[in-house]
Design a protein around this motif. Sequence first.
Motif, mmCIF file in Angstrom:
data_model
loop_
_atom_site.group_PDB
_atom_site.id
_atom_site.type_symbol
_atom_site.label_atom_id
_atom_site.label_comp_id
_atom_site.label_asym_id
_atom_site.label_seq_id
_atom_site.Cartn_x
_atom_site.Cartn_y
_atom_site.Cartn_z
ATOM 1 N N ARG A 84 30.746 -6.258 27.594
ATOM 2 C CA ARG A 84 29.795 -6.341 26.489
ATOM 3 C C ARG A 84 29.536 -7.798 26.119
ATOM 4 N NH1 ARG A 84 28.071 -2.730 22.833
ATOM 5 N NH2 ARG A 84 27.256 -3.528 20.858
ATOM 6 N N GLU A 85 30.615 -8.576 26.000
ATOM 7 C CA GLU A 85 30.455 -9.988 25.666
ATOM 8 C C GLU A 85 29.739 -10.750 26.780
ATOM 9 O OE1 GLU A 85 31.248 -11.520 22.639
ATOM 10 O OE2 GLU A 85 31.302 -9.374 22.190
ATOM 11 N N LEU A 86 30.028 -10.394 28.015
ATOM 12 C CA LEU A 86 29.374 -11.026 29.163
ATOM 13 C C LEU A 86 27.866 -10.779 29.115
ATOM 14 C CD1 LEU A 86 30.048 -12.561 31.842
ATOM 15 C CD2 LEU A 86 30.073 -10.320 32.956
ATOM 16 N N ILE A 87 27.482 -9.555 28.807
ATOM 17 C CA ILE A 87 26.063 -9.211 28.718
ATOM 18 C C ILE A 87 25.414 -9.944 27.546
ATOM 19 C CG2 ILE A 87 24.427 -7.339 28.259
ATOM 20 C CD1 ILE A 87 26.449 -5.459 29.689
ATOM 21 N N LEU A 88 26.080 -9.997 26.412
ATOM 22 C CA LEU A 88 25.507 -10.668 25.249
ATOM 23 C C LEU A 88 25.372 -12.166 25.483
ATOM 24 C CD1 LEU A 88 27.248 -8.719 22.351
ATOM 25 C CD2 LEU A 88 24.809 -8.730 22.895
ATOM 26 N N ASP A 89 26.340 -12.771 26.176
ATOM 27 C CA ASP A 89 26.219 -14.192 26.540
ATOM 28 C C ASP A 89 24.979 -14.413 27.392
ATOM 29 O OD1 ASP A 89 28.410 -15.238 25.223
ATOM 30 O OD2 ASP A 89 29.768 -14.983 26.913
ATOM 31 N N ALA A 90 24.810 -13.566 28.408
ATOM 32 C CA ALA A 90 23.661 -13.691 29.304
ATOM 33 C C ALA A 90 22.366 -13.429 28.552
ATOM 34 C CB ALA A 90 23.805 -12.728 30.476
ATOM 35 N N ALA A 91 22.355 -12.413 27.703
ATOM 36 C CA ALA A 91 21.149 -12.065 26.959
ATOM 37 C C ALA A 91 20.742 -13.180 26.009
ATOM 38 C CB ALA A 91 21.372 -10.772 26.183
ATOM 39 N N THR A 92 21.719 -13.847 25.403
ATOM 40 C CA THR A 92 21.417 -14.965 24.499
ATOM 41 C C THR A 92 20.665 -16.057 25.243
ATOM 42 O OG1 THR A 92 23.373 -14.492 23.153
ATOM 43 C CG2 THR A 92 22.429 -16.689 22.961
ATOM 44 N N GLN A 93 21.115 -16.363 26.458
ATOM 45 C CA GLN A 93 20.450 -17.393 27.259
ATOM 46 C C GLN A 93 19.063 -16.933 27.710
ATOM 47 O OE1 GLN A 93 21.658 -20.487 27.628
ATOM 48 N NE2 GLN A 93 23.375 -19.837 26.354
ATOM 49 N N VAL A 94 18.962 -15.716 28.182
ATOM 50 C CA VAL A 94 17.688 -15.215 28.717
ATOM 51 C C VAL A 94 16.645 -15.095 27.609
ATOM 52 C CG1 VAL A 94 16.537 -13.257 29.826
ATOM 53 C CG2 VAL A 94 18.752 -14.052 30.683
ATOM 54 N N PHE A 95 17.009 -14.501 26.491
ATOM 55 C CA PHE A 95 16.063 -14.386 25.381
ATOM 56 C C PHE A 95 15.682 -15.761 24.851
ATOM 57 C CE2 PHE A 95 17.716 -9.922 24.688
ATOM 58 C CZ PHE A 95 16.498 -9.302 24.921
ATOM 59 N N GLY A 96 16.662 -16.662 24.784
ATOM 60 C CA GLY A 96 16.378 -18.001 24.285
ATOM 61 C C GLY A 96 15.405 -18.754 25.169
ATOM 62 N N GLU A 97 15.567 -18.610 26.475
ATOM 63 C CA GLU A 97 14.724 -19.353 27.418
ATOM 64 C C GLU A 97 13.366 -18.698 27.639
ATOM 65 O OE1 GLU A 97 17.016 -19.727 30.938
ATOM 66 O OE2 GLU A 97 18.570 -20.963 30.000
ATOM 67 N N LEU A 98 13.318 -17.361 27.689
ATOM 68 C CA LEU A 98 12.085 -16.660 28.049
ATOM 69 C C LEU A 98 11.369 -16.031 26.861
ATOM 70 C CD1 LEU A 98 13.273 -14.844 31.312
ATOM 71 C CD2 LEU A 98 12.142 -17.075 31.097
ATOM 72 N N GLY A 99 12.031 -15.964 25.715
ATOM 73 C CA GLY A 99 11.439 -15.269 24.585
ATOM 74 C C GLY A 99 11.613 -13.776 24.718
ATOM 75 N N TYR A 100 11.327 -13.069 23.635
ATOM 76 C CA TYR A 100 11.501 -11.623 23.657
ATOM 77 C C TYR A 100 10.546 -10.970 24.644
ATOM 78 C CZ TYR A 100 11.825 -6.799 22.102
ATOM 79 O OH TYR A 100 11.994 -5.441 22.066
ATOM 80 N N ALA A 101 9.299 -11.393 24.639
ATOM 81 C CA ALA A 101 8.297 -10.772 25.513
ATOM 82 C C ALA A 101 8.597 -11.045 26.982
ATOM 83 C CB ALA A 101 6.897 -11.262 25.150
ATOM 84 N N GLY A 102 9.069 -12.245 27.288
ATOM 85 C CA GLY A 102 9.291 -12.612 28.684
ATOM 86 C C GLY A 102 10.588 -12.095 29.276
ATOM 87 N N ALA A 103 11.543 -11.767 28.431
ATOM 88 C CA ALA A 103 12.845 -11.299 28.915
ATOM 89 C C ALA A 103 12.790 -9.819 29.267
ATOM 90 C CB ALA A 103 13.912 -11.540 27.852
ATOM 91 N N THR A 104 13.633 -9.426 30.201
ATOM 92 C CA THR A 104 13.777 -8.014 30.565
ATOM 93 C C THR A 104 15.257 -7.688 30.680
ATOM 94 O OG1 THR A 104 13.778 -8.445 32.958
ATOM 95 C CG2 THR A 104 11.624 -8.085 31.891
ATOM 96 N N THR A 105 15.582 -6.415 30.576
ATOM 97 C CA THR A 105 16.981 -6.027 30.756
ATOM 98 C C THR A 105 17.434 -6.306 32.186
ATOM 99 O OG1 THR A 105 16.279 -3.740 31.187
ATOM 100 C CG2 THR A 105 16.970 -4.280 28.938
#
Length: 208
Positions: A17-38
């Motif tokens: 869970r923490e691994l996914i949240l770490d990755a998601a923080t980076q992806v959402f931060g870099e790509l924005g909500y619209a640009g990020a995907t699961t």
Amino acid sequence: MSSVQTKSDRIPAAERRELILDAATQVFGELGYAGATTDRVARAAGISQPYVVRMFGTKEQLFIEVLERSTAQILATFDAEIAAYDAASPDDRTGYGQSLQARLGGAYTRLVQTHRGILLALMQGFLLGHDSGIGPVARECFMRVYDRLRDVMDAQGTMDFMAQGMLINTLIASGLTARVRTDSKVGELFECAFGDKAKLVVASVEGD
């Protein structure tokens, strides 16, 4: 079974869970909500996309958890600094180095220097204030920070501190770090915002 799935199966669920949240923080931060995907988040975490969906449900819910976790990390950073300051005797606080406000500012700078994704993800959340699902969470996260600072500062001090923090966020999120060495006005702005930590912040963001 793929090697990625085999690897993820060996990790306890809480760590996954923490691994996914770490990755998601980076992806959402870099790509924005619209640009990020699961799928992008899953690949960044080295975990299968179906597992991300099973654990968090929707992309919106994953983003909301990123916002709440990022806010909690900021508050934990502040709490640790406040506790250290409170533990010092009145006579020792002069030797402690700076006012509490300055200490909190330094702690925040260090946090965003090493975890740039936190501030970028929060900025993305604030931009979605109009969204019916994400907006209320973003506003609540902002006010949680305000409320904690208001516990130890007056209203004017809290506003000044948060205004400084938003300036720091904007300077980093805008990519102005790339111009610090070539534009004297940008360099001046960074020195005013970060003080003697300006060069360290630029080096960490630019990967020097």
